[in-house]
Scaffold this motif. Structure first.
Motif, mmCIF file in Angstrom:
data_model
loop_
_atom_site.group_PDB
_atom_site.id
_atom_site.type_symbol
_atom_site.label_atom_id
_atom_site.label_comp_id
_atom_site.label_asym_id
_atom_site.label_seq_id
_atom_site.Cartn_x
_atom_site.Cartn_y
_atom_site.Cartn_z
ATOM 1 N N ALA A 157 -26.374 -72.289 -0.647
ATOM 2 C CA ALA A 157 -25.135 -72.037 -1.380
ATOM 3 C C ALA A 157 -25.140 -72.788 -2.705
ATOM 4 N N TYR A 158 -24.489 -72.197 -3.693
ATOM 5 C CA TYR A 158 -24.350 -72.861 -4.988
ATOM 6 C C TYR A 158 -23.426 -74.066 -4.868
ATOM 7 N N THR A 159 -23.698 -75.081 -5.651
ATOM 8 C CA THR A 159 -22.792 -76.220 -5.736
ATOM 9 C C THR A 159 -21.681 -75.885 -6.731
ATOM 10 N N PRO A 160 -20.556 -76.609 -6.689
ATOM 11 C CA PRO A 160 -19.494 -76.365 -7.671
ATOM 12 C C PRO A 160 -19.984 -76.494 -9.111
ATOM 13 N N ASP A 161 -20.826 -77.493 -9.391
ATOM 14 C CA ASP A 161 -21.331 -77.693 -10.751
ATOM 15 C C ASP A 161 -22.235 -76.542 -11.177
ATOM 16 N N GLU A 162 -23.043 -76.046 -10.265
ATOM 17 C CA GLU A 162 -23.923 -74.917 -10.599
ATOM 18 C C GLU A 162 -23.114 -73.667 -10.933
ATOM 19 N N LEU A 163 -22.065 -73.422 -10.167
ATOM 20 C CA LEU A 163 -21.225 -72.255 -10.426
ATOM 21 C C LEU A 163 -20.469 -72.413 -11.745
ATOM 22 N N ALA A 164 -19.951 -73.602 -12.009
ATOM 23 C CA ALA A 164 -19.247 -73.841 -13.265
ATOM 24 C C ALA A 164 -20.180 -73.638 -14.455
ATOM 25 N N ALA A 165 -21.444 -74.059 -14.293
ATOM 26 C CA ALA A 165 -22.415 -73.886 -15.376
ATOM 27 C C ALA A 165 -22.714 -72.408 -15.620
ATOM 28 N N LEU A 166 -22.798 -71.627 -14.560
ATOM 29 C CA LEU A 166 -23.017 -70.187 -14.719
ATOM 30 C C LEU A 166 -21.843 -69.538 -15.442
ATOM 31 N N MET A 167 -20.629 -69.923 -15.067
ATOM 32 C CA MET A 167 -19.446 -69.352 -15.710
ATOM 33 C C MET A 167 -19.357 -69.766 -17.186
ATOM 34 N N GLU A 168 -19.837 -70.949 -17.489
ATOM 35 C CA GLU A 168 -19.846 -71.387 -18.885
ATOM 36 C C GLU A 168 -20.811 -70.528 -19.712
ATOM 37 N N VAL A 169 -21.910 -70.127 -19.122
ATOM 38 C CA VAL A 169 -22.840 -69.215 -19.808
ATOM 39 C C VAL A 169 -22.156 -67.879 -20.080
ATOM 40 N N VAL A 170 -21.436 -67.362 -19.084
ATOM 41 C CA VAL A 170 -20.715 -66.105 -19.249
ATOM 42 C C VAL A 170 -19.704 -66.229 -20.385
#
Length: 482
Positions: free
Chosen positions: A274-287
């Motif tokens: 599973a993704y960590t919260p920081d990993e998901l936040a980083a992906l959304m920042e790219v978007v």
């Protein structure tokens, strides 16, 4: 599953002999399917499922003891848990960790049905039906009749409102107008991809490409191709736990301006990572960053396994996913009761759209498919939602069953490895989903694993990866180590 591992001096001689015969049939059938593998265009998952089915039929035709067959052939290709076949219990008979009772508690078992030695009371079965009557009265009082045609096709507003309210626990604000019901998460994904493709054609544009991280659940890939999308598969690395990183996403968006959708499984099938919260936040920042440059993408977040792991970790990762408000209107969340509540046959799914206007526009895709959702199905969906709202301990009990089976399966795989040297690495995962993901040693594949152990898994190519990986499910069958 093998001679040295499963035979016992106390076991009846007849059963030992029967198991030997099943092993011989198993080896014969594996060789036959391996030799004919090049003559079929079937996907790998179907090849393995058909192999197991043929093998079980062959054993029945030869008159082998069914117990010997069950001990020597275990189908771990399918993820669904059949609560009627649960045998596990921890503690006293009928105690709080007697998982056999789940069939009764979930209202699946018929009154008086035998659940591995436990007789179902039928209390859950009758409660659901009584609750469906109450839910129908509530709908009629609200001016919605589930027995007539639903022109919008997205389901009744009361249930949609409840599901929208559930999103608040994860920091996502939504209303009933932003929710659409579907016949499972896969059905919702199909409708979403269809709707987005239709919007593109109305603009005289191509639907573009859908980015899929591999390994990953492949059904949406088949749907995307059907609706004219270009399939853009991104191979992830074991060193990064098979996850789509922010650097990888940014590179592929930069090099592929036709990408319009990113399919993101928050907790992964097949890897159980599973993704960590920081990993998901980083992906959304790219978007967000690419949206600022004019490259807008929708993020299709598949939440099918959010709820199978630790609650606090699930909540944290979901809040990470929703942590960039600038892209909230591009978010599409898809969820279901299939895996989290072992209700795969009920087909209870829904989509939550980050933007109300977009959600309303998407309804044409719902209307052009099912036209009107079944009234009885909606009532049962509502009854189950009420059941789980009132009895959150049921979800924890299901999580407990999953934890137990995952632990036992990993132990069993290590025992197999000690005897047959099958695996290069058995991934520990994040204590979520209902799978294990392992890398095979050179020279091993799904066929050799089945031949040596009697356990059927799915090759990595099913998930857009390579066949030196294999996925096993803890689903239908309990893990038996004798």
């Amino acid at each position: 599953m093998t001679t040295s591992q499963t035979s016992s001096p106390a076991a009846p001689t007849g059963l030992d002999e029967q198991r030997r015969l099943v092993r011989e049939a198993r080896e014969e059938m594996v060789r036959r399917h391996r030799d004919g593998q090049g003559d079929t265009a079937e996907p790998p998952i179907r090849v393995m499922a058909r192999l197991v089915d043929d093998l079980e039929r062959e054993c029945a035709a030869r008159g082998f003891d069914p117990m010997a067959t069950r001990l020597e052939i275990v189908n771990r290709t399918i993820g669904d848990v059949n609560v009627r076949l649960i045998t596990e219990r921890e503690g006293e008979e009928g105690g709080p960790q007697d998982y056999r009772l789940l069939g009764d508690e979930l209202g699946i078992a018929l009154p008086g049905e035998d659940l591995s030695g436990w007789t179902a009371s039928g209390k859950g079965y009758h409660w659901l039906r009584d609750r469906m009557t109450e839910e129908e009265r509530l709908l009629l009082d609200a001016g919605y009749d589930p027995r007539v045609y639903d022109i919008q096709g997205v389901g009744n507003p009361l249930l949609r409102g409840r599901l929208a309210a559930d999103m608040r626990q994860w920091g996502v604000t939504a209303s009933a107008d932003q929710v659409a019901l579907g016949l499972g998460a896969t059905d919702c994904i199909d409708k979403i991809l269809r709707g987005l493709a239709l919007f593109a054609r109305r603009r005289s544009e191509s639907p573009g490409a859908v980015l899929f991280a591999a390994p990953g659940f492949n059904m949406p890939e088949l749907q995307a191709v059907t609706y004219g999308y270009r399939l853009h598969r991104v191979r992830t690395r074991a060193e990064e736990q098979f996850k789509l990183t922010d650097e990888l996403l940014a590179r592929h968006l930069r090099e592929n301006p036709d990408i319009t959708v990113v399919y993101l499984t928050v907790t992964n099938n097949p890897t159980s990572l599973a993704y960590t919260p920081d990993e998901l936040a980083a992906l959304m920042e790219v978007v967000r960053r690419f949206a600022d440059r004019g490259h807008h993408v929708h993020v299709l977040a598949d939440l099918a396994y959010v709820g199978t792991g630790r609650p606090a970790e699930d909540e944290a990762r979901m809040r990470g996913l929703a942590s960039v408000p600038e892209v909230s209107d591009r978010m599409i969340y898809v969820n279901s009761f299939s895996k989290t509540f072992t209700l795969t046959g009920e087909r209870f799914g829904w989509a939550v759209f980050g933007d109300t206007e977009f959600s309303v526009a998407m309804r044409s895709s719902w209307m052009n498919s099912v036209s009107c959702l079944p009234g009885e199905w909606q009532l049962r969906f509502m009854a189950y939602h009420t059941l789980f709202s009132r009895h959150p301990e049921l979800l924890e009990k299901i999580r407990g069953l999953y934890r137990l089976r995952r632990s036992r399966l990993r132990t069993q795989l290590h025992l197999f490895d000690e005897e047959h040297h099958l695996f290069e690495h058995i991934h520990l995962a994040d204590d979520a989903t209902i799978y294990t993901w392992s890398r095979l040693r050179p020279g091993e594949d799904c066929f050799s694993v089945l031949e040596k152990t009697g356990v059927a898994g799915i090759p990595g190519s099913t998930f857009g990866y390579s066949d030196d990986y294999i996925r096993f499910s803890v689903g239908i069958h309990p893990v038996v180590m004798d």
